[in-house]
Design a protein around this motif. Structure first.
Motif, short mmCIF file in Angstrom:
data_model
loop_
_atom_site.label_atom_id
_atom_site.label_comp_id
_atom_site.label_asym_id
_atom_site.label_seq_id
_atom_site.Cartn_x
_atom_site.Cartn_y
_atom_site.Cartn_z
N TYR A 1 0.85 -1.20 0.00
CA TYR A 1 0.00 0.00 0.00
C TYR A 1 0.89 1.25 0.00
O TYR A 1 0.72 2.15 -0.82
CB TYR A 1 -0.94 0.00 1.22
CG TYR A 1 -1.74 1.28 1.33
CD1 TYR A 1 -2.91 1.45 0.60
CD2 TYR A 1 -1.31 2.31 2.16
CE1 TYR A 1 -3.63 2.63 0.69
CE2 TYR A 1 -2.03 3.49 2.25
CZ TYR A 1 -3.19 3.65 1.51
OH TYR A 1 -3.89 4.82 1.60
N GLU A 2 1.83 1.31 0.92
CA GLU A 2 2.75 2.46 1.00
C GLU A 2 3.54 2.61 -0.32
O GLU A 2 3.76 3.71 -0.79
CB GLU A 2 3.72 2.25 2.17
CG GLU A 2 4.63 3.43 2.42
CD GLU A 2 5.60 3.18 3.56
OE1 GLU A 2 6.83 3.24 3.32
OE2 GLU A 2 5.14 2.92 4.69
N GLN A 3 3.91 1.49 -0.90
CA GLN A 3 4.66 1.49 -2.15
C GLN A 3 3.86 2.17 -3.27
O GLN A 3 4.34 3.08 -3.94
CB GLN A 3 5.01 0.06 -2.55
CG GLN A 3 5.73 -0.06 -3.86
CD GLN A 3 5.68 -1.46 -4.43
OE1 GLN A 3 4.64 -2.14 -4.35
NE2 GLN A 3 6.78 -1.92 -4.99
N ILE A 4 2.62 1.74 -3.49
CA ILE A 4 1.85 2.30 -4.61
C ILE A 4 1.48 3.76 -4.36
O ILE A 4 1.50 4.57 -5.28
CB ILE A 4 0.61 1.46 -4.98
CG1 ILE A 4 0.08 1.98 -6.32
CG2 ILE A 4 -0.44 1.49 -3.91
CD1 ILE A 4 -0.69 1.03 -7.13
N VAL A 5 1.18 4.12 -3.13
CA VAL A 5 0.86 5.52 -2.84
C VAL A 5 2.07 6.41 -3.15
O VAL A 5 1.92 7.48 -3.73
CB VAL A 5 0.37 5.69 -1.38
CG1 VAL A 5 0.30 7.15 -0.98
CG2 VAL A 5 -0.99 5.02 -1.20
#
Length: 183
Positions: free
Chosen positions: A66-70
């Motif tokens: 999640y943190e990666q794509i954001v």
């Protein structure tokens, strides 16, 4: 002998002959394609399933997928000369796809393509580079001279055919100067 075997396996994957042990069907056999945005180079982000073991290998630049794509959505939303394309993992279920679409809907410069889009079609589009954390897509695209940025360790990141930045700062530097990736 091992290099020859590896090349044979890779060629069979790309031709759609060798089925992946963790996929129902080959992502190279699909007839689904996508059209480029005119006058923009593509960067393709191969999304991992949010619920699929982000820390299965030792190191990772982001706490989770999640943190990666954001991070990437915010970064590419500012760049108008590149089209940021997200390909969901072929095994993603409806809840994962819904979550991905919801997150991406908040950003303008992103295009989500069908999870069954042919990887062969994506290679033919000659993306500027691709991004994955530890996906098997890395060596497959590198084999076709498409630069690959990993955000986490994988069985192949110790080799020199993909890039594994050591920090977010180094990742940004690579994305701002793709010539560094192509070396």
């Amino acid at each position: 002998k091992a290099l020859h075997l590896g090349k044979t396996i890779l060629n069979q994957r790309i031709m759609g002959i060798n089925k992946f042990s963790y996929l129902d069907k080959s992502p190279y056999k699909s007839r689904i394609s996508f059209n480029n945005t005119k006058n923009k180079k593509n960067v393709i982000f191969f999304a991992h399933d949010f619920f699929d073991a982000p820390h299965r290998f030792k190191e990772m630049l982001f706490a989770d997928f999640y943190e990666q794509i954001v991070f990437f959505l915010k970064y590419f939303n500012k760049l108008k000369h590149l089209q940021f394309i997200v390909k969901p993992h072929p095994n993603s279920d409806k809840s994962n796809l819904d979550t991905l679409k919801k997150i991406c809907s908040e950003y303008n410069n992103v295009k989500i393509i069908n999870q069954n889009t042919s990887n062969k079609n994506l290679i033919e589009k000659r993306p500027e580079y691709i991004i994955t954390n530890h996906g098997s897509i890395g060596p497959e695209f590198a084999y076709h001279n498409v630069p690959v940025v990993n955000t986490g360790e994988s069985p192949y990141t110790q080799y020199k055919f993909t890039v594994l930045p050591k920090s977010i700062k180094e990742l940004k530097k690579l994305m701002q100067n793709t010539k560094l990736m192509k070396k």
